[in-house]
Design an enzyme around this catalytic site. Structure first.
Site, PDB file in Angstrom:
ATOM      1  N   ALA A   1      10.106 -18.996  11.672  1.00 44.45           N
ATOM      2  CA  ALA A   1       8.829 -18.414  12.098  1.00 44.45           C
ATOM      3  C   ALA A   1       8.976 -16.925  12.394  1.00 44.45           C
ATOM      4  O   ALA A   1       9.998 -16.474  12.916  1.00 44.45           O
ATOM      5  CB  ALA A   1       8.319 -19.145  13.337  1.00 44.45           C
TER       6      ALA A   1
ATOM      7  N   HIS B   1       0.862  -1.178   0.000  1.00 43.42           N
ATOM      8  CA  HIS B   1       0.000   0.000   0.000  1.00 43.42           C
ATOM      9  C   HIS B   1       0.900   1.230   0.000  1.00 43.42           C
ATOM     10  O   HIS B   1       1.860   1.312   0.751  1.00 43.42           O
ATOM     11  CB  HIS B   1      -0.883   0.036   1.256  1.00 43.42           C
TER      12      HIS B   1
ATOM     13  N   ARG C   1      24.016 -21.645   5.759  1.00 41.00           N
ATOM     14  CA  ARG C   1      23.950 -21.951   4.339  1.00 41.00           C
ATOM     15  C   ARG C   1      24.573 -23.329   4.134  1.00 41.00           C
ATOM     16  O   ARG C   1      25.516 -23.708   4.831  1.00 41.00           O
ATOM     17  CB  ARG C   1      24.703 -20.902   3.537  1.00 41.00           C
TER      18      ARG C   1
ATOM     19  N   THR D   1      12.430  -9.166   3.075  1.00 43.35           N
ATOM     20  CA  THR D   1      12.342  -7.978   2.224  1.00 43.35           C
ATOM     21  C   THR D   1      13.503  -7.905   1.237  1.00 43.35           C
ATOM     22  O   THR D   1      13.562  -6.984   0.432  1.00 43.35           O
ATOM     23  CB  THR D   1      12.316  -6.696   3.066  1.00 43.35           C
ATOM     24  N   LYS D   2      14.438  -8.865   1.323  1.00 48.69           N
ATOM     25  CA  LYS D   2      15.570  -8.958   0.389  1.00 48.69           C
ATOM     26  C   LYS D   2      15.680 -10.397  -0.074  1.00 48.69           C
ATOM     27  O   LYS D   2      15.320 -11.323   0.649  1.00 48.69           O
ATOM     28  CB  LYS D   2      16.867  -8.536   1.073  1.00 48.69           C
TER      29      LYS D   2
END
Length: 168
Positions: free
Chosen positions: A125, A78, A149, A130-131
């Site tokens: 959780a 939004h 990793r 956002t990247k």
């Protein structure tokens, strides 16, 4: 399948052996003016209860992905640019398309907003992604950061820096 809501059915593609749990909301509606709008859910994927997956351009969820309950996946936000207008009266803003790789697991309450996640990942959780997250990573937090990793040389999961570099 007992959805809360399905919007843009003609823009939604669901593969074989997909399980979608109770009260999930699926939408693929081009509110941002995108010429094409698609939500694709790959074969063997399992979507938990109360998920909210909303594409205004493109979201692709790979094969055999597992989402826990209350997961939010979106390629849009939004707008809140105009402080003189309530946010609900402002336009939807397109962010990046979302791709979730095969075999990834999204934990309870995960939010993915305009970001892609590689294959074989675990997103802990309550994480907010956002990247982009590369293949075979474990990421947690808000905002999500990589903590492990998979190392193909040692064939083990190793701790990393927040940008995915192995800690020696």
């Amino acid at each position: 399948m007992s959805p809360l809501k399905i919007e843009g059915c003609s823009n939604i593609v669901i593969g074989n052996r997909v399980n979608i749990e109770y009260k999930t909301w699926l939408a693929a509606v081009p509110h941002t003016g995108s010429l094409t709008c698609k939500l694709v859910i790959g074969n063997g994927t399992s979507i938990g209860h109360f998920n909210h997956i909303y594409a205004t351009s493109r979201i692709v969820i790979g094969e055999n992905v597992l989402t826990a309950d209350k997961v939010y996946i979106s390629d849009n936000l939004h707008s809140y640019d105009n402080i003189n207008l309530p946010i609900s009266k402002q336009p939807i803003k397109q962010v990046k398309e979302v791709y979730i790789g095969d075999g990834t697991w999204l934990g309870e309450n995960v939010c993915i907003i305009g970001s892609s996640i590689g294959k074989g990942c675990v997103i802990g959780a309550n994480s907010v992604v956002t990247k982009d997250i590369p293949d075979y990573c474990v990421a947690v937090g808000s905002p999500a950061r990589i903590i492990k990793r998979y190392d193909t040389t040692s064939e083990t999961w190793l701790k990393t820096t927040s940008n995915g570099e192995f800690i020696v």
